[in-house]
Design a protein around this motif. Structure first.
Motif, PDB file in Angstrom:
ATOM      1  N   HIS A  91      25.795  40.998 -21.371  1.00 56.92           N
ATOM      2  CA  HIS A  91      24.328  41.016 -21.268  1.00 56.92           C
ATOM      3  C   HIS A  91      23.740  41.024 -22.688  1.00 56.92           C
ATOM      4  CE1 HIS A  91      24.506  41.825 -16.933  1.00 56.92           C
ATOM      5  NE2 HIS A  91      25.506  42.647 -17.229  1.00 56.92           N
ATOM      6  N   PRO A  92      23.885  39.923 -23.418  1.00 56.89           N
ATOM      7  CA  PRO A  92      23.422  39.904 -24.811  1.00 56.89           C
ATOM      8  C   PRO A  92      21.909  39.990 -24.947  1.00 56.89           C
ATOM      9  CG  PRO A  92      24.080  37.703 -24.109  1.00 56.89           C
ATOM     10  CD  PRO A  92      24.482  38.637 -23.010  1.00 56.89           C
ATOM     11  N   ASP A  93      21.164  39.766 -23.872  1.00 57.50           N
ATOM     12  CA  ASP A  93      19.708  39.834 -23.939  1.00 57.50           C
ATOM     13  C   ASP A  93      19.178  41.249 -23.787  1.00 57.50           C
ATOM     14  OD1 ASP A  93      20.639  39.491 -21.110  1.00 57.50           O
ATOM     15  OD2 ASP A  93      18.505  39.947 -20.741  1.00 57.50           O
ATOM     16  N   MET A  94      20.067  42.196 -23.483  1.00 57.25           N
ATOM     17  CA  MET A  94      19.639  43.569 -23.219  1.00 57.25           C
ATOM     18  C   MET A  94      19.940  44.452 -24.432  1.00 57.25           C
ATOM     19  SD  MET A  94      21.231  46.717 -22.447  1.00 57.25           S
ATOM     20  CE  MET A  94      20.479  48.276 -21.994  1.00 57.25           C
ATOM     21  N   GLY A  95      19.023  45.335 -24.752  1.00 55.99           N
ATOM     22  CA  GLY A  95      19.220  46.293 -25.832  1.00 55.99           C
ATOM     23  C   GLY A  95      18.474  47.580 -25.564  1.00 55.99           C
ATOM     24  N   LEU A  96      19.058  48.701 -26.008  1.00 51.00           N
ATOM     25  CA  LEU A  96      18.430  50.011 -25.824  1.00 51.00           C
ATOM     26  C   LEU A  96      18.583  50.806 -27.111  1.00 51.00           C
ATOM     27  CD1 LEU A  96      18.470  52.420 -22.841  1.00 51.00           C
ATOM     28  CD2 LEU A  96      19.397  53.234 -25.021  1.00 51.00           C
TER      29      LEU A  96
ATOM     30  N   THR B 110      15.540  39.304 -24.234  1.00 49.85           N
ATOM     31  CA  THR B 110      15.428  38.996 -25.656  1.00 49.85           C
ATOM     32  C   THR B 110      16.505  37.992 -26.041  1.00 49.85           C
ATOM     33  OG1 THR B 110      14.571  41.205 -26.112  1.00 49.85           O
ATOM     34  CG2 THR B 110      15.420  39.951 -27.985  1.00 49.85           C
ATOM     35  N   ASN B 111      16.121  36.924 -26.713  1.00 54.20           N
ATOM     36  CA  ASN B 111      17.094  35.907 -27.146  1.00 54.20           C
ATOM     37  C   ASN B 111      17.997  36.506 -28.212  1.00 54.20           C
ATOM     38  OD1 ASN B 111      18.412  33.559 -28.174  1.00 54.20           O
ATOM     39  ND2 ASN B 111      16.705  32.303 -27.444  1.00 54.20           N
ATOM     40  N   PRO B 112      19.319  36.481 -28.011  1.00 61.42           N
ATOM     41  CA  PRO B 112      20.228  37.057 -29.024  1.00 61.42           C
ATOM     42  C   PRO B 112      20.235  36.267 -30.317  1.00 61.42           C
ATOM     43  CG  PRO B 112      21.472  35.959 -27.288  1.00 61.42           C
ATOM     44  CD  PRO B 112      20.049  35.972 -26.830  1.00 61.42           C
TER      45      PRO B 112
ATOM     46  N   SER C 125      19.086  38.980 -17.807  1.00 61.99           N
ATOM     47  CA  SER C 125      20.377  38.828 -17.124  1.00 61.99           C
ATOM     48  C   SER C 125      20.583  39.916 -16.077  1.00 61.99           C
ATOM     49  CB  SER C 125      21.503  38.870 -18.152  1.00 61.99           C
ATOM     50  OG  SER C 125      21.523  40.118 -18.832  1.00 61.99           O
ATOM     51  N   LEU C 126      19.699  40.906 -16.055  1.00 62.14           N
ATOM     52  CA  LEU C 126      19.769  41.977 -15.068  1.00 62.14           C
ATOM     53  C   LEU C 126      18.595  41.854 -14.110  1.00 62.14           C
ATOM     54  CD1 LEU C 126      20.669  45.029 -17.376  1.00 62.14           C
ATOM     55  CD2 LEU C 126      22.198  43.879 -15.776  1.00 62.14           C
ATOM     56  N   HIS C 127      18.873  41.984 -12.816  1.00 58.41           N
ATOM     57  CA  HIS C 127      17.816  41.960 -11.796  1.00 58.41           C
ATOM     58  C   HIS C 127      16.938  43.192 -11.969  1.00 58.41           C
ATOM     59  CE1 HIS C 127      16.039  42.315  -7.725  1.00 58.41           C
ATOM     60  NE2 HIS C 127      16.089  40.976  -7.757  1.00 58.41           N
TER      61      HIS C 127
END
Length: 535
Positions: A185-190, A280-282, A292-294
């Motif tokens: 899930h490269p578009d996800m960040g926390l 977010t575009n990596p 990429s996550l519902h």
């Protein structure tokens, strides 16, 4: 992803994240010092620090290259369990105007390099006072190693692979940021950041309301608030805004935020900000992409992580007393010259014999950790040698051997010469004893420097007559006193004693002594304390 979770230590807090998550810490700072941690061997550490010292020393003292000038002071760390060096360099002078009055300012750069196990730690800062190097060393004295996913059992401030364990010396701020990503899930960040509190600006809900008021109708149609309002997590009061965003390229992403303002000057209640984004575009500068996550997965992941934020408390209470030291060598143990002394006490040289003395005495007090000395033998003088004040000597060809006779602490011996008194104090009588920053045991201060804490200070010169003395905080530490050997016919050819610069080490603080209580003229401790047993 939330079926198997792992716990991560972030500063003073804990948070549960998916077991497959990739986590890292950045922006670690304490009391204005940036913290860097490196995995390396001690040999690589020494080589790197030596190169750094040579680089600083090669600069001109008046060089002004980004505030980095020549070396002012370089010294070894004197912290048990750590090896390393402290550098003070790059003196910078300037001034500012306070009305019509000019205020001169001076600052330096500080680096304290330390190594333990297979980890190296660096505390660095610019625009500090020279006394800041002792502040950094006092903080490093409380540093403990930990595994990458180990939760320390003692309270303190967690950094990567380490924790500054309480009780810590008084300090100003703590800062750390947790970064989290998920494989696939490269578009996800926390990110979870913990910074000093004291923000007086608008709250999260106020800022979002202001942004909404300034947005166009088209922008408002593309943003949907999934949740917005106050939210308390495990006793931490905060505010939360969860938004779904429809981008101009028709992709859908999510932006979630939770913010707790904290309490000013309270390390246990800092400003906390939890932020999670998807879509977010990596690739840097790339256009937004679809999450990429519902939405259900994003909400579940957010609730699982955010609801686990909690103040870390000690899982095991810290021991009331330090663990007992392992038993030392028994009486009669032998040690050879050049080896490290295994036990502080009285050692007898096994060389010499009738008519042959040992320089410094056949029985000498040697401190644990010091190198065992190579004895110098002194044969009996002939009459001609006595008349000419000559003393023959013999240095054994092989290392001399010493035998442990007594483990007791070096006794106080009366001196027939006056010891150098401490210099005048810089602390007034109405200043409380415990005013000022805490000073850790083992702190070393040189002759001529200001005593940072009232207590017992040991002279680090083995043959000095001073031994361990009591000095009040604010006084100037004196020179050490040495007795001059007598000359021919038992008469001294010069003064009975000489004094030279030395280093004093803090053995025990006298926190309960009043500052008005002064040291007697004979150099012993104040009557209220009495003689102490010092290891």
């Amino acid at each position: 992803m939330t079926e198997k979770m792992k716990t991560v230590c972030v500063g003073r807090y804990l948070v549960d994240v998916p077991g497959e998550a990739e986590v890292s810490l950045s922006g670690e700072r304490i009391s204005g010092f940036a913290i860097d941690t490196v995995e390396e061997s001690q040999a690589a550490f020494r080589q790197r620090v030596a190169a750094r010292e040579a680089d600083i020393a090669a600069r001109r003292a008046d060089q002004d290259d980004n505030g980095e000038g020549g070396m002012i002071e370089a010294r070894d760390l004197r912290i048990p369990g750590l090896v390393g060096r402290s550098f003070v360099y790059g003196r910078s002078r300037g001034y500012m105007m306070n009305g019509d009055r000019r205020v001169d300012m001076e600052s330096v750069s500080i680096e304290v390099h330390a190594h333990m196990g297979e980890l190296s730690f660096l505390l660095s800062a610019t625009s500090k006072q020279e006394s800041g190097v002792r502040e950094a060393e006092a903080l490093l004295a409380r540093l403990q190693m930990r595994g990458e996913e180990e939760i320390p059992p003692v309270p303190g401030f967690c950094i990567w692979r380490g924790v500054f364990a309480e009780p810590l010396p008084e300090h100003k701020n703590e800062h750390v940021i947790l970064h989290l990503g998920l494989p696939g899930h490269p578009d996800m960040g926390l990110a979870l950041s913990s910074t000093p509190s004291g923000q007086t600006g608008r709250s999260l809900l106020e800022r979002v309301a202001e942004t909404d008021a300034e947005a166009t109708a088209d922008e408002m149609l593309r943003v949907t608030k999934l949740r917005s309002g106050k939210r308390s997590i495990n006793g931490i009061d905060g505010e939360e805004v969860l938004e779904r965003v429809r981008e101009l390229n028709f992709t859908t992403g999510y932006s979630f935020m939770w913010e707790a303002p904290g309490v000013q000057d309270d390390h246990l209640r800092p400003y906390l900000l939890l932020n999670m984004e998807t879509g977010t575009n990596p690739r840097p500068g790339g256009k937004p992409v679809d999450s990429s996550l519902h939405e259900d997965a994003v909400l579940t992941l957010w609730d699982s992580i955010s609801s686990s934020i909690r103040l870390r408390k000690s899982d095991l209470p810290p021991p009331a007393d330090p663990p007992p030291e392992p038993p030392g060598p028994k009486l009669g143990a032998l040690a050879t010259a050049g080896e490290v002394c295994p036990q502080s006490g009285w050692w007898k040289c096994r060389e010499g014999g009738p008519g042959v003395d040992v320089q410094g005495g056949a029985v000498q007090w040697i401190r644990k950790g010091d190198k065992m000395p190579q004895a110098l033998l002194l044969p009996r003088q002939t009459l001609w040698q006595k008349l000419r004040a000559l003393q023959p000597s013999i240095e054994p060809s092989r290392p001399t051997t010493w035998k442990l006779l007594d483990k007791r602490v070096r006794p106080r011996t009366p001196t027939i010469v006056a010891l150098a008194p401490p210099g005048p104090g810089s602390v007034t009588a109405d200043t409380p004893t415990n005013a000022g920053p805490a000073v850790v045991l083992g702190t070393s201060v040189k002759t001529g420097e200001v005593c940072p804490a009232s207590g017992w200070w040991r002279c680090e010169e083995t043959h000095a007559l001073d031994g361990t003395r009591w000095f009040p905080r604010g006084s100037t530490l004196p020179a050490a006193t040495f007795q001059v050997p007598v000359g021919v016919f038992g008469r001294s050819t010069g003064p009975e004693a000489i004094q030279r610069r030395s280093t004093w080490q803090l053995m025990r603080q006298a926190a309960l002594l009043a500052d008005a209580q002064k040291e007697p003229q004979d150099g012993t401790a104040p009557p209220a304390v009495g003689p102490s047993t010092l290891a």
